[in-house]
Each structure stands twice: as structure tokens, then as C-alpha cells.
Design an enzyme around this catalytic site. Sequence first.
Site, PDB file in Angstrom:
ATOM      1  N   HIS A   1     -36.637   7.951  -8.970  1.00 31.79           N
ATOM      2  CA  HIS A   1     -35.432   8.622  -8.821  1.00 31.79           C
ATOM      3  C   HIS A   1     -35.216   9.808  -7.606  1.00 31.79           C
ATOM      4  O   HIS A   1     -34.295  10.686  -7.428  1.00 31.79           O
ATOM      5  CB  HIS A   1     -34.940   9.497  -9.973  1.00 31.79           C
ATOM      6  CG  HIS A   1     -34.447   8.463 -11.075  1.00 31.79           C
ATOM      7  ND1 HIS A   1     -34.151   8.890 -12.442  1.00 31.79           N
ATOM      8  CD2 HIS A   1     -34.021   7.304 -11.178  1.00 31.79           C
ATOM      9  CE1 HIS A   1     -34.006   7.714 -13.164  1.00 31.79           C
ATOM     10  NE2 HIS A   1     -33.726   6.883 -12.448  1.00 31.79           N
TER      11      HIS A   1
ATOM     12  N   LEU B   1     -39.709  14.074 -27.935  1.00 33.59           N
ATOM     13  CA  LEU B   1     -39.673  15.045 -29.126  1.00 33.59           C
ATOM     14  C   LEU B   1     -38.664  14.493 -30.184  1.00 33.59           C
ATOM     15  O   LEU B   1     -38.905  14.612 -31.311  1.00 33.59           O
ATOM     16  CB  LEU B   1     -38.943  16.358 -28.500  1.00 33.59           C
ATOM     17  CG  LEU B   1     -38.784  17.391 -29.389  1.00 33.59           C
ATOM     18  CD1 LEU B   1     -40.236  17.993 -29.880  1.00 33.59           C
ATOM     19  CD2 LEU B   1     -38.190  18.646 -28.302  1.00 33.59           C
TER      20      LEU B   1
ATOM     21  N   GLY C   1     -41.419  11.147 -23.225  1.00 31.66           N
ATOM     22  CA  GLY C   1     -40.482  12.416 -22.548  1.00 31.66           C
ATOM     23  C   GLY C   1     -39.193  12.013 -22.016  1.00 31.66           C
ATOM     24  O   GLY C   1     -38.728  12.433 -21.202  1.00 31.66           O
TER      25      GLY C   1
HETATM   26  P1  OAD Z   1     -33.499  13.458 -20.788  1.00 36.07           P
HETATM   27  O1  OAD Z   1     -32.948  14.743 -20.950  1.00 36.07           O
HETATM   28  O2  OAD Z   1     -32.352  12.331 -21.265  1.00 36.07           O
HETATM   29  O3  OAD Z   1     -34.325  13.324 -22.122  1.00 36.07           O
HETATM   30  C1  OAD Z   1     -35.432  13.953 -22.326  1.00 36.07           C
HETATM   31  C2  OAD Z   1     -36.237  13.619 -23.472  1.00 36.07           C
HETATM   32  O4  OAD Z   1     -37.335  14.545 -23.527  1.00 36.07           O
HETATM   33  C3  OAD Z   1     -35.511  13.437 -24.893  1.00 36.07           C
HETATM   34  O5  OAD Z   1     -35.997  12.227 -25.386  1.00 36.07           O
HETATM   35  C4  OAD Z   1     -36.407  14.712 -25.597  1.00 36.07           C
HETATM   36  O6  OAD Z   1     -36.406  14.294 -27.232  1.00 36.07           O
HETATM   37  C5  OAD Z   1     -37.720  14.744 -24.902  1.00 36.07           C
HETATM   38  N1  OAD Z   1     -38.217  16.246 -24.838  1.00 36.07           N
HETATM   39  C6  OAD Z   1     -37.794  17.271 -24.843  1.00 36.07           C
HETATM   40  N2  OAD Z   1     -38.885  18.142 -24.852  1.00 36.07           N
HETATM   41  C7  OAD Z   1     -39.815  17.757 -25.075  1.00 36.07           C
HETATM   42  C8  OAD Z   1     -41.152  17.994 -25.209  1.00 36.07           C
HETATM   43  N3  OAD Z   1     -41.606  19.406 -25.008  1.00 36.07           N
HETATM   44  N4  OAD Z   1     -42.122  17.122 -25.209  1.00 36.07           N
HETATM   45  C9  OAD Z   1     -42.060  15.679 -25.272  1.00 36.07           C
HETATM   46  N5  OAD Z   1     -40.640  15.496 -25.169  1.00 36.07           N
HETATM   47  C10 OAD Z   1     -39.608  16.244 -24.883  1.00 36.07           C
HETATM   48  O7  OAD Z   1     -34.173  12.808 -19.591  1.00 36.07           O
HETATM   49  P2  OAD Z   1     -34.539  11.586 -18.957  1.00 36.07           P
HETATM   50  O8  OAD Z   1     -34.614  10.692 -20.003  1.00 36.07           O
HETATM   51  O9  OAD Z   1     -35.647  11.950 -18.147  1.00 36.07           O
HETATM   52  O10 OAD Z   1     -31.305  10.774 -13.441  1.00 36.07           O
HETATM   53  O11 OAD Z   1     -33.251  11.271 -18.058  1.00 36.07           O
HETATM   54  C11 OAD Z   1     -33.197  10.233 -17.401  1.00 36.07           C
HETATM   55  C12 OAD Z   1     -32.305  10.388 -16.168  1.00 36.07           C
HETATM   56  O12 OAD Z   1     -31.138  10.943 -16.349  1.00 36.07           O
HETATM   57  C13 OAD Z   1     -32.884  11.523 -15.112  1.00 36.07           C
HETATM   58  O13 OAD Z   1     -34.114  11.200 -14.488  1.00 36.07           O
HETATM   59  C14 OAD Z   1     -31.729  11.980 -14.427  1.00 36.07           C
HETATM   60  C15 OAD Z   1     -30.683  11.905 -15.619  1.00 36.07           C
HETATM   61  O14 OAD Z   1     -29.695  11.813 -15.222  1.00 36.07           O
HETATM   62  C16 OAD Z   1     -30.913  11.034 -12.104  1.00 36.07           C
HETATM   63  O15 OAD Z   1     -30.951  12.171 -11.721  1.00 36.07           O
HETATM   64  C17 OAD Z   1     -30.675   9.657 -11.402  1.00 36.07           C
END
Ligand code: OAD
Length: 237
Positions: free
Chosen positions: A109, A204, A177
Site C-alpha cells: 500500500h 486482537l 493484525g
Molecule cells: P484495520 O484497522 O482494519 O484492522 C486492524 C486489525 O488489527 C484488527 O483485526 C484488530 O483486531 C487488530 N489489532 C488491533 N490492535 C492489535 C494488537 N495490539 N495486536 C494485534 N492485533 C491488533 O487495519 P488493516 O487490516 O491493516 O489501506 O487495514 C487494511 C487497510 O485498510 C489499510 O492498509 C488501509 C486501510 O484503509 C489503505 O490505506 C489503502
Amino acid sequence: MKHFIFVLTGAGVSADSGIVTFRGAGGLWEGYKIEDVATPMAWKRDPALVWRFYQMRRAQLPAVQPNDAHRALARLEIEVRASGHGFALVTQNVDNLHERAGSRPVHMHGELARFLCEQCGLSHGDLTDFRTDAFRPCPKCKFPRVRPDIVWFGEVPYRMDFISEALASTTIFISIGTSGAVDPAAGFLKEARSRGARTIVHSLDEPGNLSSRDEFLPGNASEVVPRLVDDLLRSLS
Ligand code: OAD
């Protein structure tokens, strides 16, 4: 047997470093939906708003540090490669914490630390000047306004050819994550599963793309990932 380990990370791996996840923040930034800031249309319509959003996120980078999850993944990469197995770390994150921990990630990304010139195509890295009220010119062609080198909604992620090839040889797929909400990354788990890979999912909360066939490890990345890496390295040796 030689393995190919594919690690996909998302915002959760950096959460313990103090970077707020996308959906954790309610998907909102100053009342705007993320999807309304992170698009080519938004950049055309209101470049000052988009610039401010990304400059504020860039300014966070020097203030945050890699956590034990980033460090464990760097150790995994080094040890897995040293023992002759294949390895790829693909991240959806635009921060630079994986590389600062010693990994060589593929940033599908894009990267907060880089800019892209829409005029001449130059992508260049720079982590100085976090002003939110002044655009930056291209250092090569002098076009007055480079954009963040970030893949926005509606754009094609980077290195998809490399990713498809790596997925085709994957024997162990590890998702860390990520909420499994944004394609195409959300589909990698299913693809690896359907090709018969062992699938390990850490987050999480249960991500939307989880199946009963996956091994799910809940918890905080900085605690769970080092244990997972220890177990994996033991099982490979
Ligand atoms: P999300 O914010 O959608 O998801 C974050 C994930 O991390 C969730 O499943 C949480 O349960 C988990 N989480 C939170 N805190 C945590 C911790 N301390 N340890 C382990 N897990 C934890 O983020 P992404 O899936 O990365 O795209 O989002 C995907 C894309 O959507 C991003 O790259 C971005 C966004 O829009 C673009 O900018 C193109």
C-alpha cells in the site's frame, strides 16, 4: 521439506507501538471517513486536506518505535532464509517499523516516507519537513506538488506480480493484525488456504476472513508474535 513462509501484516502489528489502527479509530479522521481522504478523487478535490492528513501521519514516524512483534518477524526472516526456506513479508502498513526492526518488507500500500510525482513518475524517499500547510515540489522535474506514495482506494496495490508468485509457492501463511476487510489483501488468506497451505491467523479480534480451518491466535501482537516465531522456528529445525 523446504517451506515458503508468507507473512501478511496489517495495522495491528504496529498498534503496540502506538499507531492507531484504521478500524480501531472508527475509520474516521477529524470527522472524515478514511475512504474520503485516501482516494485519488479526494486529492483532486481537496489536496490541502489530504496533504494535512498524510503529513500528520508522517510526522508520527520518528516518534514511534518498532515493538517486539516487528523484531520477532525480522528474526524469523533472517533465520528462515538462513535455513534455506523461502520467505516473504508483505505489509499493508505505510509506516516504516518493519524495516527499522531489520525486515525487508514489501509495502503493497506504499510508504509514508516516500513521495510520488504525478508529472514525471519519480518516487523518492524523504523524512524531513512535516509542514502541513506547504506542498513539496518534485526534486527532478520541479512539478509543484508531489503526492504521498500511498496506494489509495481504487488504485492497484504495488508488487502484485511478486505477491501472486509468492502465494503460489506458500506452504505456511501467517496473517498478523489485519481485519481482512480490504481487498485484495483480504483474499490472500483464502488463496493460501485453497492451495493447501497451513494458515495461521493472529489478531486482537477475529478478522472477517477467518475460517475454521485456520489456526487462530488472539491477543496483542507484541506478546503473541514472538511466541509464534519461537514455535515456528522450532518446528522448522
Ligand atoms: P484495520 O484497522 O482494519 O484492522 C486492524 C486489525 O488489527 C484488527 O483485526 C484488530 O483486531 C487488530 N489489532 C488491533 N490492535 C492489535 C494488537 N495490539 N495486536 C494485534 N492485533 C491488533 O487495519 P488493516 O487490516 O491493516 O489501506 O487495514 C487494511 C487497510 O485498510 C489499510 O492498509 C488501509 C486501510 O484503509 C489503505 O490505506 C489503502
